[in-house]
Design a protein around this motif. Structure first.
Motif, PDB file in Angstrom:
ATOM      1  N   ALA A 204       0.821  -1.208   0.000  1.00 58.93           N
ATOM      2  CA  ALA A 204       0.000   0.000   0.000  1.00 58.93           C
ATOM      3  C   ALA A 204       0.859   1.265   0.000  1.00 58.93           C
ATOM      4  CB  ALA A 204      -0.937   0.001   1.203  1.00 58.93           C
ATOM      5  N   ASP A 205       0.396   2.262  -0.739  1.00 52.70           N
ATOM      6  CA  ASP A 205       1.048   3.570  -0.750  1.00 52.70           C
ATOM      7  C   ASP A 205       0.571   4.431   0.410  1.00 52.70           C
ATOM      8  OD1 ASP A 205       2.420   3.469  -3.523  1.00 52.70           O
ATOM      9  OD2 ASP A 205       0.355   2.870  -3.942  1.00 52.70           O
ATOM     10  N   LEU A 206      -0.640   4.181   0.879  1.00 54.73           N
ATOM     11  CA  LEU A 206      -1.199   4.941   1.997  1.00 54.73           C
ATOM     12  C   LEU A 206      -1.985   3.990   2.874  1.00 54.73           C
ATOM     13  CD1 LEU A 206      -1.924   7.673   3.379  1.00 54.73           C
ATOM     14  CD2 LEU A 206      -3.891   7.784   1.836  1.00 54.73           C
ATOM     15  N   VAL A 207      -1.633   3.928   4.152  1.00 56.82           N
ATOM     16  CA  VAL A 207      -2.358   3.115   5.128  1.00 56.82           C
ATOM     17  C   VAL A 207      -3.019   4.066   6.121  1.00 56.82           C
ATOM     18  CG1 VAL A 207      -2.200   1.357   6.934  1.00 56.82           C
ATOM     19  CG2 VAL A 207      -0.770   1.174   4.888  1.00 56.82           C
ATOM     20  N   ILE A 208      -4.326   3.960   6.260  1.00 55.63           N
ATOM     21  CA  ILE A 208      -5.076   4.811   7.185  1.00 55.63           C
ATOM     22  C   ILE A 208      -5.646   3.933   8.293  1.00 55.63           C
ATOM     23  CG2 ILE A 208      -6.959   6.470   7.452  1.00 55.63           C
ATOM     24  CD1 ILE A 208      -6.736   7.123   4.532  1.00 55.63           C
ATOM     25  N   ASP A 209      -5.213   4.203   9.513  1.00 57.01           N
ATOM     26  CA  ASP A 209      -5.725   3.480  10.680  1.00 57.01           C
ATOM     27  C   ASP A 209      -6.978   4.193  11.167  1.00 57.01           C
ATOM     28  OD1 ASP A 209      -6.272   2.170  12.987  1.00 57.01           O
ATOM     29  OD2 ASP A 209      -4.319   2.508  13.932  1.00 57.01           O
ATOM     30  N   THR A 210      -8.120   3.544  11.063  1.00 55.37           N
ATOM     31  CA  THR A 210      -9.396   4.178  11.393  1.00 55.37           C
ATOM     32  C   THR A 210      -9.935   3.744  12.753  1.00 55.37           C
ATOM     33  OG1 THR A 210     -10.770   2.455  10.381  1.00 55.37           O
ATOM     34  CG2 THR A 210      -9.937   4.190   8.921  1.00 55.37           C
ATOM     35  N   SER A 211      -9.071   3.251  13.608  1.00 54.31           N
ATOM     36  CA  SER A 211      -9.534   2.663  14.867  1.00 54.31           C
ATOM     37  C   SER A 211     -10.353   3.635  15.709  1.00 54.31           C
ATOM     38  CB  SER A 211      -8.344   2.164  15.687  1.00 54.31           C
ATOM     39  OG  SER A 211      -7.633   1.181  14.984  1.00 54.31           O
ATOM     40  N   SER A 212      -9.976   4.901  15.730  1.00 58.59           N
ATOM     41  CA  SER A 212     -10.702   5.861  16.566  1.00 58.59           C
ATOM     42  C   SER A 212     -11.144   7.095  15.798  1.00 58.59           C
ATOM     43  CB  SER A 212      -9.831   6.282  17.759  1.00 58.59           C
ATOM     44  OG  SER A 212      -8.619   6.854  17.317  1.00 58.59           O
ATOM     45  N   LEU A 213     -11.100   7.048  14.470  1.00 60.67           N
ATOM     46  CA  LEU A 213     -11.595   8.169  13.649  1.00 60.67           C
ATOM     47  C   LEU A 213     -13.113   8.113  13.540  1.00 60.67           C
ATOM     48  CD1 LEU A 213      -9.412   8.429  10.406  1.00 60.67           C
ATOM     49  CD2 LEU A 213      -9.651  10.107  12.179  1.00 60.67           C
ATOM     50  N   ASN A 214     -13.743   9.274  13.448  1.00 59.71           N
ATOM     51  CA  ASN A 214     -15.145   9.260  13.022  1.00 59.71           C
ATOM     52  C   ASN A 214     -15.196   9.465  11.515  1.00 59.71           C
ATOM     53  OD1 ASN A 214     -15.113  12.077  12.422  1.00 59.71           O
ATOM     54  ND2 ASN A 214     -15.498  12.542  14.574  1.00 59.71           N
ATOM     55  N   VAL A 215     -16.389   9.404  10.958  1.00 63.36           N
ATOM     56  CA  VAL A 215     -16.538   9.462   9.509  1.00 63.36           C
ATOM     57  C   VAL A 215     -15.998  10.776   8.947  1.00 63.36           C
ATOM     58  CG1 VAL A 215     -18.211   9.528   7.626  1.00 63.36           C
ATOM     59  CG2 VAL A 215     -18.478   7.867   9.453  1.00 63.36           C
ATOM     60  N   HIS A 216     -16.286  11.880   9.632  1.00 62.57           N
ATOM     61  CA  HIS A 216     -15.849  13.182   9.143  1.00 62.57           C
ATOM     62  C   HIS A 216     -14.333  13.289   9.131  1.00 62.57           C
ATOM     63  CE1 HIS A 216     -20.024  14.113   9.405  1.00 62.57           C
ATOM     64  NE2 HIS A 216     -20.040  14.034  10.715  1.00 62.57           N
ATOM     65  N   GLU A 217     -13.689  12.729  10.148  1.00 64.93           N
ATOM     66  CA  GLU A 217     -12.231  12.769  10.202  1.00 64.93           C
ATOM     67  C   GLU A 217     -11.615  11.928   9.093  1.00 64.93           C
ATOM     68  OE1 GLU A 217     -11.619  13.467  15.015  1.00 64.93           O
ATOM     69  OE2 GLU A 217     -12.033  11.462  14.233  1.00 64.93           O
ATOM     70  N   LEU A 218     -12.232  10.782   8.803  1.00 61.40           N
ATOM     71  CA  LEU A 218     -11.729   9.960   7.703  1.00 61.40           C
ATOM     72  C   LEU A 218     -11.870  10.710   6.372  1.00 61.40           C
ATOM     73  CD1 LEU A 218     -10.640   7.424   6.393  1.00 61.40           C
ATOM     74  CD2 LEU A 218     -12.923   6.408   6.551  1.00 61.40           C
ATOM     75  N   ARG A 219     -13.010  11.357   6.171  1.00 61.62           N
ATOM     76  CA  ARG A 219     -13.195  12.124   4.938  1.00 61.62           C
ATOM     77  C   ARG A 219     -12.157  13.238   4.838  1.00 61.62           C
ATOM     78  NH1 ARG A 219     -18.269  11.436   2.185  1.00 61.62           N
ATOM     79  NH2 ARG A 219     -17.651  13.308   1.064  1.00 61.62           N
ATOM     80  N   ALA A 220     -11.848  13.867   5.969  1.00 61.65           N
ATOM     81  CA  ALA A 220     -10.839  14.929   5.956  1.00 61.65           C
ATOM     82  C   ALA A 220      -9.480  14.381   5.546  1.00 61.65           C
ATOM     83  CB  ALA A 220     -10.760  15.586   7.336  1.00 61.65           C
ATOM     84  N   LYS A 221      -9.152  13.163   6.006  1.00 65.46           N
ATOM     85  CA  LYS A 221      -7.884  12.534   5.620  1.00 65.46           C
ATOM     86  C   LYS A 221      -7.851  12.283   4.114  1.00 65.46           C
ATOM     87  CE  LYS A 221      -6.326  11.835   9.882  1.00 65.46           C
ATOM     88  NZ  LYS A 221      -5.110  12.508  10.397  1.00 65.46           N
ATOM     89  N   MET A 222      -8.947  11.773   3.576  1.00 63.35           N
ATOM     90  CA  MET A 222      -9.005  11.506   2.139  1.00 63.35           C
ATOM     91  C   MET A 222      -8.946  12.810   1.344  1.00 63.35           C
ATOM     92  SD  MET A 222      -9.061   8.235   1.686  1.00 63.35           S
ATOM     93  CE  MET A 222      -9.615   8.095  -0.009  1.00 63.35           C
ATOM     94  N   ASP A 223      -9.657  13.829   1.807  1.00 60.79           N
ATOM     95  CA  ASP A 223      -9.607  15.126   1.127  1.00 60.79           C
ATOM     96  C   ASP A 223      -8.183  15.658   1.085  1.00 60.79           C
ATOM     97  OD1 ASP A 223     -12.280  15.188   0.583  1.00 60.79           O
ATOM     98  OD2 ASP A 223     -12.820  16.483   2.259  1.00 60.79           O
ATOM     99  N   ALA A 224      -7.477  15.519   2.209  1.00 62.78           N
ATOM    100  CA  ALA A 224      -6.107  16.034   2.281  1.00 62.78           C
ATOM    101  C   ALA A 224      -5.199  15.335   1.275  1.00 62.78           C
ATOM    102  CB  ALA A 224      -5.560  15.861   3.696  1.00 62.78           C
TER     103      ALA A 224
END
Length: 356
Positions: A204-224
């Protein structure tokens, strides 16, 4: 299975190599069978074929017969643990204008890229969701990745990760089994999936650990990662309606224009609608009408900024009067024009005009 409104966490780690109303769009569903396709403005179910449509040249472009210099689309492969947020990540890319294909068998990824190359720029960015729901197809992923490399296709792999505890909580909250647990427990399915995805996670080029993210925070990571320098776009639907016919069920904001005099009681205006210039002039000649429009437009600027921060991309503004014929229609047209002048993509819908 669907990715829930999970508590998803802020840990992003890269691997070693280290996106009714006209804007109400269905999002790609995580069905056990079938391929879900979304292009940023629509989604649906489509079956794909495995026939090849072209070959790649060493210059990084696909040689598609009859189409000069077919440019290879940008490709992102979304994968990861079930329940870790794959659907949320895919929806985010869809909102950023990517052509999203969910549950596509990996063997068909090169064909999808070739079809995108033949679109003459209409499909410039493709995102494919790949996971263990494909089961027997998943083993073909390594061959597909090698095929893409041989055709000089630049691809990125986004892997959604989460802790066992977080995944168990998410599956238990929706009372659904893990797709690989069989007759065992949820933790057994998670362990089996981790083993199947171990090699892909390493690539993987990008690994996102979503263990304690909410949906909005995950979207912010993807937007970034995928929005680039441009701020994610907000799209608005402005809908006029009549209160006597009921509130629109999909309204995010509701405006009541019944504080203004009703043109219905002006005999020469009664036959017309708010689209008529004389009716519109009458409405906005009333005390407070123009001031209300200006102040409400300023308020919408504040609200829009908050919506963007929270990852909301679509807003429906319902503007009502008694019958949905005069005041609400005139105000909707003026409000939409204001939003367009501010760069907001806007559609106007007059729900109840003509019902009388």
């Amino acid at each position: 299975m669907s990715e829930y409104d999970e508590q998803v966490s802020s840990n992003i780690s890269g691997s070693s190599d280290t996106g009714g109303p006209a804007h109400s769009r269905p999002a790609p569903a995580e069905a056990e069978h079938g391929v879900q396709v979304s292009s940023g403005t629509s989604s649906g179910t489509s079956s794909a074929t495995s026939s090849s449509t072209g070959s790649a040249t060493s210059s990084g472009k696909i040689d598609a017969p009859g189409i000069p210099e077919a440019v290879i689309p940008e490709l992102v492969i979304i994968s990861g643990m079930s329940g870790a947020g794959r659907s949320t990540a895919a929806k985010c890319l869809e909102d950023l204008g990517w052509f999203v294909v969910d549950n596509l068998p990996p063997a068909l990824i090169p064909t999808m890229v070739e079809l995108g190359a033949r679109s003459q720029g209409n499909v410039a960015r493709i995102a494919v969701v790949v996971d263990v729901r494909g089961r027997r197809f998943f083993d073909n992923l390594r061959d597909s990745l090698a095929d893409l490399e041989s055709k000089h296709v630049t691809r990125r792999i986004v892997f959604l990760e989460s802790s066992d505890d977080a995944l168990v909580r998410r599956f238990e909250s929706v009372r659904r089994p893990h797709p690989l647990q069989g007759d065992g427990r949820i933790v057994d399915g998670i362990a089996a999936e981790r083993e199947l995805l171990r090699e892909l996670r390493g690539d993987a080029d990008l690994v996102i650990d979503t263990s304690s993210l909410n949906v909005h925070e995950l979207r912010a990571k993807m937007d970034a990662q995928f929005a680039g320098e441009e701020e994610p776009e907000l799209r608005a639907t402005v809908m006029s309606f009549g209160f006597k016919y009921g509130l629109p069920v999909d309204a995010d904001l509701v405006v009541d224009m019944r504080f203004l005099p009703n043109p219905h009681w002006v005999p020469e205006l009664r036959p017309f609608t708010g689209l008529n210039e004389e009716v519109s002039n009458y409405v906005f000649s009333q005390p407070g009408a123009k001031e209300f429009l200006d102040r409400y437009t300023e308020l919408l600027q504040l609200i829009a900024a908050g919506y963007r921060r929270e990852g909301k991309r679509y807003v429906t503004i319902a503007v009502g009067c008694t019958g949905g014929k005069h005041r609400s229609v005139a105000t909707s047209e003026k409000l939409a024009a204001q939003l367009v002048s501010q760069g907001v993509e806007t559609v106007v819908v007059h729900r109840d005009m003509g019902r009388e």
